[in-house]
Design an enzyme around this catalytic site. Structure first.
Site, PDB file in Angstrom:
ATOM      1  N   LYS A 124       0.855  -1.150  -0.097  1.00 15.10           N
ATOM      2  CA  LYS A 124      -0.465   0.218   0.237  1.00 15.10           C
ATOM      3  C   LYS A 124       1.173   1.135   0.375  1.00 15.10           C
ATOM      4  CE  LYS A 124      -4.403   0.456   0.584  1.00 15.10           C
ATOM      5  NZ  LYS A 124      -5.774  -0.355  -0.050  1.00 15.10           N
TER       6      LYS A 124
HETATM    7  P1  NAD Z   1     -12.995   7.312  -2.273  1.00 17.80           P
HETATM    8  O1  NAD Z   1     -11.602   8.398  -2.245  1.00 17.80           O
HETATM    9  O2  NAD Z   1     -13.487   7.821  -3.625  1.00 17.80           O
HETATM   10  O3  NAD Z   1     -14.063   7.636  -0.943  1.00 17.80           O
HETATM   11  C1  NAD Z   1     -14.009   8.881   0.000  1.00 17.80           C
HETATM   12  C2  NAD Z   1     -15.144   8.618   0.581  1.00 17.80           C
HETATM   13  O4  NAD Z   1     -15.324   8.817   2.539  1.00 17.80           O
HETATM   14  C3  NAD Z   1     -15.602   9.795   0.273  1.00 17.80           C
HETATM   15  O5  NAD Z   1     -17.380   9.892   0.312  1.00 17.80           O
HETATM   16  C4  NAD Z   1     -16.134  10.675   1.658  1.00 17.80           C
HETATM   17  O6  NAD Z   1     -16.071  12.063   1.450  1.00 17.80           O
HETATM   18  C5  NAD Z   1     -15.499   9.809   3.169  1.00 17.80           C
HETATM   19  N1  NAD Z   1     -14.685  10.325   3.865  1.00 17.80           N
HETATM   20  C6  NAD Z   1     -13.574  10.723   3.851  1.00 17.80           C
HETATM   21  N2  NAD Z   1     -13.603  10.442   5.481  1.00 17.80           N
HETATM   22  C7  NAD Z   1     -14.827  10.235   6.129  1.00 17.80           C
HETATM   23  C8  NAD Z   1     -15.040  10.902   7.500  1.00 17.80           C
HETATM   24  N3  NAD Z   1     -14.374  10.896   8.330  1.00 17.80           N
HETATM   25  N4  NAD Z   1     -16.574   9.992   7.842  1.00 17.80           N
HETATM   26  C9  NAD Z   1     -17.645  10.303   6.826  1.00 17.80           C
HETATM   27  N5  NAD Z   1     -17.115   9.902   5.396  1.00 17.80           N
HETATM   28  C10 NAD Z   1     -15.827   9.765   5.004  1.00 17.80           C
HETATM   29  O7  NAD Z   1     -12.171   6.274  -1.532  1.00 17.80           O
HETATM   30  P2  NAD Z   1     -12.634   4.639  -1.772  1.00 17.80           P
HETATM   31  O8  NAD Z   1     -12.136   4.714  -3.176  1.00 17.80           O
HETATM   32  O9  NAD Z   1     -13.957   4.779  -1.965  1.00 17.80           O
HETATM   33  O10 NAD Z   1     -12.540   3.912  -0.523  1.00 17.80           O
HETATM   34  C11 NAD Z   1     -12.841   3.858   0.453  1.00 17.80           C
HETATM   35  C12 NAD Z   1     -12.618   2.997   1.527  1.00 17.80           C
HETATM   36  O11 NAD Z   1     -12.558   1.789   1.126  1.00 17.80           O
HETATM   37  C13 NAD Z   1     -11.240   2.680   2.484  1.00 17.80           C
HETATM   38  O12 NAD Z   1     -11.424   2.097   3.351  1.00 17.80           O
HETATM   39  C14 NAD Z   1     -10.235   2.122   1.338  1.00 17.80           C
HETATM   40  O13 NAD Z   1      -9.169   1.890   1.835  1.00 17.80           O
HETATM   41  C15 NAD Z   1     -11.274   0.724   0.808  1.00 17.80           C
HETATM   42  N6  NAD Z   1     -11.057  -0.044  -0.244  1.00 17.80           N
HETATM   43  C16 NAD Z   1     -11.488   0.788  -1.800  1.00 17.80           C
HETATM   44  C17 NAD Z   1     -11.278   0.107  -3.137  1.00 17.80           C
HETATM   45  C18 NAD Z   1     -10.915   0.693  -4.356  1.00 17.80           C
HETATM   46  O14 NAD Z   1     -11.141  -0.151  -5.321  1.00 17.80           O
HETATM   47  N7  NAD Z   1     -11.688   2.174  -4.241  1.00 17.80           N
HETATM   48  C19 NAD Z   1     -10.927  -1.177  -2.597  1.00 17.80           C
HETATM   49  C20 NAD Z   1     -10.963  -1.809  -1.483  1.00 17.80           C
HETATM   50  C21 NAD Z   1     -11.006  -0.842  -0.271  1.00 17.80           C
END
Ligand code: NAD
Length: 439
Positions: A124
């Protein structure tokens, strides 16, 4: 459920609540790991290897801003383990990115790939910054300079980044272009799999954008089948409305389930009659990517959001949201962890006591890395798969992983997170025992 005056009085901003709950994320990983390693009696030598990371790269690099100033940024890439295949994992752009968080996220990636039975290890990375403070041009230069600083620490057969919080296909395209510019021209075509989650035109895979949310819903479908639970008419809440949260919400809507509360960085909203996730997404796209001010729902406090009674809660934002403090508030049947690390060990204990089912992150959100693997394969073979093929293969992989974890939980009479760890640790243990340790 509207926020009561008491709730409003106690309202912490989302940022404050995030900060308050921020314990060491890597400590959470260590506790989860110890619990599983003890239960399965993991070989003590392999335990030593897996309880530490392989490489930790920290780079400081200067970038010229639009106003001609130079800013120096700190970027990280942690490679946890590559016993099963090349290091693999996302890149996050966020002010809270630090070595502890990246270590934890890298370690979870190792387990995730192993559970999904794909030939990748775990890594990561990220840059400590708030992307909303920078112009598009500045973000491009920051991304390119970070890629350059990482140099050969990433590579198509060695370590393959992907999107995570605040990074997206555009950023992956800049990484691809920068990396390709550093290899000799005749080798460029066979290096496009240096990064996944690329735009489709630049070698990305159909279905990668929605893959994590799609995978979350596939696991919820299996849970519903196992429990004899009807998804039609079920209620759900989603924390984080970015890539994972918005896709999960929109796909779950197709089952006839009703989204009643959503929270993102800008605040939380509630509507008992249901919020249309597609409409909310359109609103967010027109409003700087955030949901606050959405006219068809009531604003509520972050506390009221977590107290919302629903069937399913899908945390899809950041770590440490369900803790010893907040877990007692949850009134749901299932927590489907779209985010990485949303529940800390105290939160886990309380969820168990409350008989709330948990589909753990390293299973629930593995759709992203599974379709990243498909993208990597398509690039290596110069193939382009149709969406149906991608979805069908994702379904097969993630349902297989789900069943593996479910059966392991029964075998060890343990919770699903510990069971998921046991699945991962057993397969890595087997490989170490077969291959031995050099010299
Ligand atoms: P993203 O940046 O697209 O979205 C993040 C979201 O979280 C946004 O809507 C933001 O406003 C919100 N957010 C941020 N801080 C916050 C808080 N304190 N309280 C409430 N909401 C908050 O990110 P993503 O890619 O959707 O990733 C989200 C989670 O999923 C992370 O934990 C990431 O590691 C995990 N994840 C993502 C992927 C992927 O393919 N993108 C894969 C596996 C896991």
């Amino acid at each position: 459920m509207k926020a009561s005056p008491a709730d409003i009085e106690r309202t912490l901003t989302v940022r404050e609540i995030g900060k308050k709950k921020r314990a060491s994320v890597y400590d959470n990983v260590a506790k989860q790991f110890d619990q599983a390693a003890n239960l399965m009696n993991l070989d003590p030598n392999i335990r030593k290897i897996l309880s530490t990371t392989t490489n930790e790269i920290v780079v400081h690099f200067p970038v010229r801003m639009d106003d001609d100033r130079i800013e120096v940024f700190t970027g990280y890439r942690v490679q946890h383990n590559n016993a099963l295949g090349p290091f693999k994992g996302g890149l996050r752009f966020h002010p809270a990115v630090d070595i502890d968080e990246v270590r934890a996220l890298a370690t979870w990636m190792t387990w995730k790939s192993a559970i999904a039975n794909i030939p990748f290890g775990g890594a990561k990375g990220g840059i400590q910054l708030d992307p909303s403070n920078y112009s598009l041009g500045e973000l491009e230069r920051i991304t390119r300079r970070f890629t350059y600083a990482l140099g050969n620490n990433i590579g198509p057969e060695y370590d393959i980044p992907a999107p995570d919080v605040n990074t997206n296909p555009q950023i992956m395209a800049w990484i691809l272009d920068t990396y390709l510019s550093t290899v000799p021209p005749h080798e460029r075509q066979r290096c496009t799999h240096v990064v996944t989650g690329k735009p489709v035109e630049s070698g990305g895979s159909l279905g990668r954008d929605k893959a994590t949310g799609q995978g979350v819903v596939y696991t919820i479908e299996e849970w519903a089948k196992d429990r004899g639970f009807e998804l039609k008419g079920a209620t759900y809440t989603v924390q984080g409305f970015g890539n994972v949260g918005s896709w999960a919400a929109c796909i779950l809507k197709k089952h006839g389930a009703k989204l009643i509360a959503v929270e993102d960085i800008s605040g939380a909203i509630f509507e008992s009659e249901g919020i249309d996730p597609d409409d909310l997404l359109n609103y967010a796209k027109k409003n700087g990517g955030v949901i606050s001010g959405y006219p068809k729902a009531e604003p509520i406090s972050p506390t009221a959001f977590l107290r919302t009674e629903a069937d399913i809660f899908i945390p899809s934002a950041l770590e440490n949201q369900i803790t010893g403090d907040t877990a007692p508030w949850l009134k749901v049947k299932l927590v489907a962890e779209g985010a990485n690390g949303p529940t800390d060990p105290d939160g886990d204990m309380i969820l168990r006591e409350k008989n709330i089912d948990v589909i753990p992150d390293i299973l629930c959100n593995s759709g992203g890395v599974i379709v990243s693997y498909f993208e990597w394969l398509q690039n290596k073979r110069s193939e382009f798969w149709e969406l149906e093929e991608v979805d069908c293969k994702l379904h097969k992989k993630i349902v297989g992983a789900y069943k593996g974890v479910r059966d392991k939980a029964k075998e060890f009479n343990t919770d699903w997170r510990t069971a998921a760890y046991i699945v991962a640790l057993s397969s890595i243990e087997r490989v170490y025992k077969e291959r031995g340790i050099f010299p």
